[in-house]
Design a protein around this motif. Structure first.
Motif, PDB file in Angstrom:
ATOM      1  N   ILE A   1     -14.204  29.980  -0.735  1.00 35.14           N
ATOM      2  CA  ILE A   1     -15.468  30.350  -0.096  1.00 35.14           C
ATOM      3  C   ILE A   1     -16.601  30.002  -1.052  1.00 35.14           C
ATOM      4  CG2 ILE A   1     -16.789  32.206   0.985  1.00 35.14           C
ATOM      5  CD1 ILE A   1     -14.094  33.732   1.187  1.00 35.14           C
ATOM      6  N   GLY A   2     -17.597  29.267  -0.565  1.00 38.19           N
ATOM      7  CA  GLY A   2     -18.752  28.903  -1.381  1.00 38.19           C
ATOM      8  C   GLY A   2     -19.934  29.803  -1.084  1.00 38.19           C
ATOM      9  N   PHE A   3     -20.600  30.271  -2.136  1.00 37.38           N
ATOM     10  CA  PHE A   3     -21.774  31.139  -1.996  1.00 37.38           C
ATOM     11  C   PHE A   3     -22.946  30.499  -2.738  1.00 37.38           C
ATOM     12  CE2 PHE A   3     -18.125  34.014  -1.855  1.00 37.38           C
ATOM     13  CZ  PHE A   3     -18.377  34.718  -0.692  1.00 37.38           C
ATOM     14  N   GLY A   4     -24.104  30.510  -2.121  1.00 35.64           N
ATOM     15  CA  GLY A   4     -25.321  30.028  -2.760  1.00 35.64           C
ATOM     16  C   GLY A   4     -26.361  31.127  -2.829  1.00 35.64           C
ATOM     17  N   CYS A   5     -26.891  31.389  -4.029  1.00 36.49           N
ATOM     18  CA  CYS A   5     -27.955  32.392  -4.223  1.00 36.49           C
ATOM     19  C   CYS A   5     -29.207  31.639  -4.667  1.00 36.49           C
ATOM     20  CB  CYS A   5     -27.561  33.419  -5.278  1.00 36.49           C
ATOM     21  SG  CYS A   5     -26.073  34.344  -4.871  1.00 36.49           S
ATOM     22  N   SER A   6     -30.172  31.521  -3.767  1.00 38.20           N
ATOM     23  CA  SER A   6     -31.369  30.729  -4.078  1.00 38.20           C
ATOM     24  C   SER A   6     -32.250  31.425  -5.110  1.00 38.20           C
ATOM     25  CB  SER A   6     -32.169  30.454  -2.804  1.00 38.20           C
ATOM     26  OG  SER A   6     -32.480  31.663  -2.148  1.00 38.20           O
TER      27      SER A   6
ATOM     28  N   GLN B   1     -27.884  29.868  -8.138  1.00 35.72           N
ATOM     29  CA  GLN B   1     -26.477  30.060  -8.503  1.00 35.72           C
ATOM     30  C   GLN B   1     -25.569  29.520  -7.410  1.00 35.72           C
ATOM     31  OE1 GLN B   1     -25.303  34.217  -8.902  1.00 35.72           O
ATOM     32  NE2 GLN B   1     -24.429  33.775 -10.890  1.00 35.72           N
ATOM     33  N   LEU B   2     -24.468  28.901  -7.820  1.00 32.54           N
ATOM     34  CA  LEU B   2     -23.462  28.400  -6.885  1.00 32.54           C
ATOM     35  C   LEU B   2     -22.088  28.904  -7.337  1.00 32.54           C
ATOM     36  CD1 LEU B   2     -22.580  26.584  -4.518  1.00 32.54           C
ATOM     37  CD2 LEU B   2     -22.498  24.674  -6.108  1.00 32.54           C
ATOM     38  N   LEU B   3     -21.392  29.608  -6.426  1.00 32.81           N
ATOM     39  CA  LEU B   3     -20.085  30.186  -6.746  1.00 32.81           C
ATOM     40  C   LEU B   3     -19.067  29.737  -5.710  1.00 32.81           C
ATOM     41  CD1 LEU B   3     -21.344  33.856  -7.174  1.00 32.81           C
ATOM     42  CD2 LEU B   3     -20.928  32.281  -9.019  1.00 32.81           C
ATOM     43  N   VAL B   4     -17.858  29.462  -6.153  1.00 34.82           N
ATOM     44  CA  VAL B   4     -16.742  29.206  -5.236  1.00 34.82           C
ATOM     45  C   VAL B   4     -15.651  30.219  -5.565  1.00 34.82           C
ATOM     46  CG1 VAL B   4     -15.042  27.557  -4.415  1.00 34.82           C
ATOM     47  CG2 VAL B   4     -17.311  26.761  -5.049  1.00 34.82           C
ATOM     48  N   TRP B   5     -15.280  31.010  -4.564  1.00 34.20           N
ATOM     49  CA  TRP B   5     -14.383  32.155  -4.745  1.00 34.20           C
ATOM     50  C   TRP B   5     -13.086  31.908  -3.986  1.00 34.20           C
ATOM     51  CZ3 TRP B   5     -14.049  36.608  -7.446  1.00 34.20           C
ATOM     52  CH2 TRP B   5     -13.253  37.636  -6.952  1.00 34.20           C
ATOM     53  N   GLU B   6     -11.959  32.105  -4.679  1.00 34.32           N
ATOM     54  CA  GLU B   6     -10.657  32.034  -4.003  1.00 34.32           C
ATOM     55  C   GLU B   6     -10.264  33.459  -3.636  1.00 34.32           C
ATOM     56  OE1 GLU B   6      -6.544  29.590  -4.493  1.00 34.32           O
ATOM     57  OE2 GLU B   6      -7.331  30.544  -6.276  1.00 34.32           O
ATOM     58  N   TRP B   7     -10.319  33.776  -2.340  1.00 33.73           N
ATOM     59  CA  TRP B   7     -10.214  35.184  -1.934  1.00 33.73           C
ATOM     60  C   TRP B   7      -8.786  35.719  -2.024  1.00 33.73           C
ATOM     61  CZ3 TRP B   7      -7.314  36.618   2.356  1.00 33.73           C
ATOM     62  CH2 TRP B   7      -6.942  35.594   3.229  1.00 33.73           C
ATOM     63  N   GLN B   8      -7.775  34.844  -1.965  1.00 30.87           N
ATOM     64  CA  GLN B   8      -6.401  35.347  -2.006  1.00 30.87           C
ATOM     65  C   GLN B   8      -6.015  35.797  -3.418  1.00 30.87           C
ATOM     66  OE1 GLN B   8      -4.544  31.943  -0.197  1.00 30.87           O
ATOM     67  NE2 GLN B   8      -4.274  33.010   1.751  1.00 30.87           N
ATOM     68  N   SER B   9      -6.407  35.009  -4.421  1.00 33.13           N
ATOM     69  CA  SER B   9      -6.102  35.404  -5.802  1.00 33.13           C
ATOM     70  C   SER B   9      -7.240  36.213  -6.419  1.00 33.13           C
ATOM     71  CB  SER B   9      -5.852  34.164  -6.661  1.00 33.13           C
ATOM     72  OG  SER B   9      -7.028  33.378  -6.738  1.00 33.13           O
TER      73      SER B   9
ATOM     74  N   TYR C   1     -12.563  33.228  -9.523  1.00 37.12           N
ATOM     75  CA  TYR C   1     -13.561  32.167  -9.374  1.00 37.12           C
ATOM     76  C   TYR C   1     -12.904  30.808  -9.581  1.00 37.12           C
ATOM     77  CZ  TYR C   1     -17.420  35.527  -9.554  1.00 37.12           C
ATOM     78  OH  TYR C   1     -18.299  36.548  -9.290  1.00 37.12           O
ATOM     79  N   VAL C   2     -13.186  29.893  -8.667  1.00 35.92           N
ATOM     80  CA  VAL C   2     -12.779  28.505  -8.845  1.00 35.92           C
ATOM     81  C   VAL C   2     -13.893  27.741  -9.558  1.00 35.92           C
ATOM     82  CG1 VAL C   2     -12.145  26.381  -7.626  1.00 35.92           C
ATOM     83  CG2 VAL C   2     -11.377  28.588  -6.765  1.00 35.92           C
ATOM     84  N   PHE C   3     -15.121  28.130  -9.279  1.00 36.29           N
ATOM     85  CA  PHE C   3     -16.286  27.414  -9.806  1.00 36.29           C
ATOM     86  C   PHE C   3     -17.442  28.399  -9.908  1.00 36.29           C
ATOM     87  CE2 PHE C   3     -20.115  24.820  -9.156  1.00 36.29           C
ATOM     88  CZ  PHE C   3     -19.907  23.779 -10.039  1.00 36.29           C
ATOM     89  N   LYS C   4     -18.136  28.372 -11.021  1.00 34.70           N
ATOM     90  CA  LYS C   4     -19.275  29.269 -11.200  1.00 34.70           C
ATOM     91  C   LYS C   4     -20.301  28.564 -12.069  1.00 34.70           C
ATOM     92  CE  LYS C   4     -20.442  34.018 -12.486  1.00 34.70           C
ATOM     93  NZ  LYS C   4     -19.953  35.293 -13.061  1.00 34.70           N
ATOM     94  N   GLN C   5     -21.439  28.221 -11.472  1.00 33.61           N
ATOM     95  CA  GLN C   5     -22.501  27.519 -12.196  1.00 33.61           C
ATOM     96  C   GLN C   5     -23.850  28.128 -11.833  1.00 33.61           C
ATOM     97  OE1 GLN C   5     -22.595  24.379 -14.340  1.00 33.61           O
ATOM     98  NE2 GLN C   5     -20.654  25.396 -14.762  1.00 33.61           N
ATOM     99  N   GLN C   6     -24.740  28.131 -12.812  1.00 34.60           N
ATOM    100  CA  GLN C   6     -26.088  28.629 -12.585  1.00 34.60           C
ATOM    101  C   GLN C   6     -27.052  27.842 -13.459  1.00 34.60           C
ATOM    102  OE1 GLN C   6     -26.539  32.869 -12.959  1.00 34.60           O
ATOM    103  NE2 GLN C   6     -28.741  32.734 -13.293  1.00 34.60           N
ATOM    104  N   GLY C   7     -28.141  27.403 -12.860  1.00 33.93           N
ATOM    105  CA  GLY C   7     -29.154  26.683 -13.625  1.00 33.93           C
ATOM    106  C   GLY C   7     -30.090  27.653 -14.322  1.00 33.93           C
ATOM    107  N   HIS C   8     -31.103  27.103 -14.963  1.00 37.90           N
ATOM    108  CA  HIS C   8     -32.131  27.949 -15.569  1.00 37.90           C
ATOM    109  C   HIS C   8     -32.950  28.593 -14.458  1.00 37.90           C
ATOM    110  CE1 HIS C   8     -31.706  27.100 -19.860  1.00 37.90           C
ATOM    111  NE2 HIS C   8     -31.387  25.862 -19.512  1.00 37.90           N
ATOM    112  N   PHE C   9     -33.211  29.889 -14.608  1.00 41.03           N
ATOM    113  CA  PHE C   9     -33.913  30.638 -13.565  1.00 41.03           C
ATOM    114  C   PHE C   9     -35.341  30.132 -13.394  1.00 41.03           C
ATOM    115  CE2 PHE C   9     -36.362  34.526 -12.330  1.00 41.03           C
ATOM    116  CZ  PHE C   9     -35.901  34.574 -11.025  1.00 41.03           C
TER     117      PHE C   9
END
Length: 891
Positions: free
Chosen positions: A318-323, A327-335, A338-346
């Protein structure tokens, strides 16, 4: 070819606004970043920004079912059709109004666009070339307010549209006799998501107040009847053969609300697994199984509003975007990991620095964070958050394993890239805001300039103690730079002087260079024999630090070509008179200088000729301020520019116009538009790329040699046929020389890889001197991507061992090539060491496991031997008894 730099990647920004999309295979996330598109490969852990851009910030992206094309729409409704295979724009189109959502049908033949209260269905562009790629099929009217979301049935016969007027509309994609359009109510807030069940007309609708409605249809998808002649349809209807599709509300569910502020902001549904994912304004997301509405789990991933949610084709990620946080997160809900977690400078980036081998880039931002990015993958792998205020400057030490940063919080900090920790903190006796920073070649001396006390502070990296406070400047110290070869510190200040401080002679001023205007930036040439200074009047002056004489200057005010802001009352031409370069950097060979400042342009000047060589436009995004050169007539009213018209309650205060020199504008303004600017520039040590921190993010430009034909010493007899003839005759050295004269990459690689491994030292010794440098550069570039590691390493070793003394005499010119070679070798070393460690641990584990099994086996064998001995004893006893009985019988 030397300045054929092309846009390569955008770092430091992973998500801004719009909808996230997964690729067809589910292994990549497509994220809008400003007016560009970034693709994050989750399997290989790399990021790539496509070399395309829209006029304004992107609001929605529609991806075709086969994953080959995408429709990208910006804030004004301007759309581009993009091929994700060739990374090229295929078609331009304008919807003339802001678009809220766009969705392709599952069969890929049509797509629906929602703008205002209308849903427009277009024929999807086909595989053949056509004059107009977007052909309007039908327009659907129904909602009274703006439309928000779309979903299609699996057979592409119907689609559903949600609206802000709290209604949901089901439309037929074709003319159906029993379904023209159908309106569903039942909600008390804006519809956030509407979803069809798999192979069914059953519906789920989700609204902003956290309400889920489950709708059941009395007709299957196969029950949709094609439109017939009106008289026949009425006759069949009278007989009762045809009945219209009807929906009824089966159930209504409510999400757990923590308060009125916790609105449901994003939702997505995976039809195969019946999983509904909902994101909230508080950063919480829920997973429910439908239609029973069973809560699978609930988690808080951020303290900011979740702007977009997407789920991949398999339903695992599941991909989540927080404007708000970028921030961009990819979450594996079964395990639950986090598969991917990145955030730029605020906020904006303020500074950048390349590591000595060019593998990493460190950036500092106004959010007080120091981030380190991998130039190969384009991802951030460590973030330091120790600073409590804006970071003004970052730099690497010569070893490449220590990052030093200066901040407005009054500290200078050193970070270790081995253990990822802040191991030194340097402070001044009195609190000071540090705006400039420099570290000497040995990495022992750390200097920082204060913008309020006009002093320069010197610390020891080993002990962390303050060694000296250098006073003498009569204005804020704007930039510091250590000489690469001598222990001399150059400092430039607003007092119109450059001072050279001798670090070996009691930290005294060695020379004072007078400037014509306030000094903004200073940098040394890589060989330390020249100094470049940028001043407030838009000039770049060049000085000889040995004789303290000026050797030349370049006037760059006309090259900046700044645009006018919305609230400016003067023209762009007049505004440019107050602009200047704020960042300077020499190229790796020292022949040219890179300059950028309060403009969307970055200029490369030739130092010897003192002329402009090339100018790069870093952004064409009109969502930024100071981009347009002329007034937009559409924004003009009878009272003047629309931006200057006060729309308030008439209290007489008027529009707040930013004061001269204000860099960021009024952050409290409702319609705040960031201004485009370049805050820092750096050339890569390898000379193959350069990077700039801008309002848009960290832009990386690199040389693309494949598109530029640059032959060397070409002649009529230099052809691929003659080169291959030399190969057949096993004349390796002449073949290499001919290949480099033609300068085709594929041919050079073919010739080089035909040379037998044992002949490499012989060939290297017979090469002319002029081709040694070219061959070494090609080997460095090939080593970065080739799998023939030992082969190219042998070439590099032979060239350096046999021609080392000759190359040493041209150290300045050969330095970028050697650094590129070092970067390639270091990357392979890191990869191989990880692989070797992994194999070593596996072998140890296997050995330990076999020993453990061996111990168990010996214990089992001992038990078996004991059992056999007992059986033998029993048998011998039985035999002895039997023999005694036989003997008795015989007697």
């Amino acid at each position: 070819m030397k300045f054929a730099y092309r846009f390569s990647n955008l770092l430091g920004a992973v998500y801004r606004q719009g909808n996230l999309s997964f690729s067809k295979d589910g292994n990549a996330v497509i994220s809008p970043v400003g007016n560009r598109i970034s693709v994050f490969d989750l399997k290989n852990n790399t990021s790539e920004t496509l070399p395309i851009s829209t006029v304004k910030n992107i609001t929605c992206v529609g991806l075709s079912p086969d994953g080959n094309i995408a429709i990208v729409v910006d804030e004004d409704g301007a759309a581009v059709l993009v091929s994700l295979i060739t990374r090229a724009i295929l078609h331009h189109f304008h919807f003339h109004k802001p678009v809220s959502s766009i969705r392709f049908s599952p069969d890929g033949r049509k797509f629906v666009v929602t703008k205002e209260n209308v849903a427009l269905m277009y024929h999807a562009p086909g595989k053949q070339r056509e004059f107009n790629a977007f052909v309007l099929d039908k327009s659907y009217y129904g909602p009274y307010d703006e439309t928000t979301c779309i979903d299609w049935t699996d057979d592409s016969k119907c689609f559903v549209v949600g609206s802000k007027d709290m209604s949901t509309w089901v439309f037929g994609a074709e003319r159906w006799a029993n379904l023209i359009y159908y309106s569903l109510g039942g909600h008390k807030d804006v519809i956030v998501g509407c979803f069809f069940e798999k192979d069914s007309l059953d519906l789920y609708t989700v609204s902003q107040d956290g309400t889920l409605c489950v709708w059941e249809s009395d007709t299957e998808l196969d029950g949709l009847e094609g439109e017939v002649i009106r008289g026949k349809a009425e006759a069949r209807k009278d007989k009762g053969e045809t009945k219209n599709v009807r929906f009824r509300q089966m159930s209504k569910h409510f999400f757990n609300k923590e308060g009125d502020f916790n609105n449901l902001t994003a939702a997505t549904y995976h039809k195969q697994t019946h999983i509904l994912v909902t994101g909230f304004a508080s950063g919480i997301f829920h997973l429910h199984e439908l239609p029973e509405f069973n809560l699978i789990h609930s988690l808080s991933i951020s303290d900011q509003r979740i702007a977009s949610v997407s789920i991949n084709s398999s339903g695992d990620w599941i991909g989540f975007g927080c404007s708000g946080m970028g921030q961009l997160l990819v979450w594996e809900w079964q395990s639950e990991s986090y598969v991917f977690k990145q955030q730029g400078h605020f906020n904006n980036m303020s500074s950048l620095a390349y590591s000595p081998d060019g593998q990493y880039i460190a950036t500092g931002g106004d959010d007080g964070k120091v981030k380190v990015w991998n130039t190969n993958s384009g991802l951030c792998f460590v973030t330091f958050t120790e600073h409590t205020s804006s970071v003004t400057k970052v730099t690497f030490t010569s070893s490449g394993f220590v990052i030093v940063s200066a901040s407005l919080d009054g500290t200078v900090r050193a970070f270790d890239l081995h253990r990822y920790r802040n191991f030194r903190t340097f402070t001044s006796p009195r609190p000071a805001q540090f705006s400039s920073l420099a570290v000497d070649v040995s990495g022992e001396l750390v200097s920082a300039g204060a913008q309020d006390s006009f002093e320069i502070f010197l610390w020891s990296m080993q002990t962390g103690r303050l060694l000296e406070v250098l006073g003498g400047h009569e204005g804020p110290v704007s930039c510091l730079c250590f000489s690469p070869v001598h222990s001399i510190l150059a400092s430039v200040s607003w007092d119109r002087t450059v001072r050279l401080w001798d670090m070996l002679d009691s930290w005294q001023v060695k020379e004072t260079l007078p400037l014509t205007s306030d000094g903004l930036a200073v940098t040394y040439r890589p060989d330390g024999q020249e100094l470049a200074v940028a001043t407030l009047n838009g000039e770049v002056s060049f000085w000889n630090p040995q004789t303290a004489t000026q050797t030349g200057s370049v006037s760059g005010r006309h090259d900046l070509e700044t645009g006018r802001k919305e609230t400016d009352k003067i023209t762009a031409k007049q505004s440019a008179k107050g602009k200047s370069f704020t960042s300077l950097c020499y190229s790796a060979d020292g022949e040219s200088v890179l300059a950028g400042g309060q403009s969307k342009f970055v200029c490369i000047y030739n130092v010897k000729e003192q002329m402009l060589m090339k100018k790069f436009e870093i952004s064409c995004n009109l969502s930024f301020d100071a981009m347009e050169e002329f007034l937009d007539r559409r924004k003009m009213t009878e009272f003047g520019s629309l931006a200057l018209v006060d729309e308030g309650a008439g209290d007489g205060e008027g529009v707040n116009i930013s004061l001269p020199g204000v860099r960021k504008g009024d952050m409290s303004s409702r319609h705040f538009k960031p201004e485009i600017r370049v805050s820092s520039l750096r050339f890569s040590p390898t000379g193959r790329s350069w990077a700039a921190t801008t309002t848009e993010g960290l832009l990386v430009y690199s040389l693309d040699g494949s598109l530029v034909f640059d032959p060397y010493d070409l002649d009529m007899d230099v052809t691929p046929a003659s080169i291959r003839k030399q190969l057949r005759l096993q004349e390796w050295a002449p073949a290499i020389v001919l290949a480099f004269r033609l300068n085709e990459k594929a041919l050079k690689q073919e010739v080089l890889e035909k040379v037998p491994h044992a002949q490499i030292p012989v060939v290297c010794s017979s090469l002319p001197e002029i081709y040694v440098e070219k061959l070494l550069g090609f080997v460095a570039a090939s080593l970065e991507k080739s799998g023939h590691l030992q082969f190219y390493m042998t070439w590099a070793q032979s060239l350096l061992m046999l021609h080392g003394q000759k190359l040493k005499n041209r150290s300045g010119a050969i330095l970028p090539t050697l650094q590129a070679l070092q970067k390639s070798i270091q990357r392979h070393f890191d990869n191989l060491s990880k692989l070797c460690d992994f194999n070593m641990y596996n072998i140890r584990y296997a050995v330990a496991l076999s020993k453990q099994r061996g111990v168990k086996r010996t214990a089992e064998e001992e038990e078996e031997e004991e059992d056999e001995e007992e059986e033998d004893e029993e048998m011998s006893e039985k035999m002895s008894v039997a023999s005694i009985e036989e003997a008795e019988l015989m007697l």
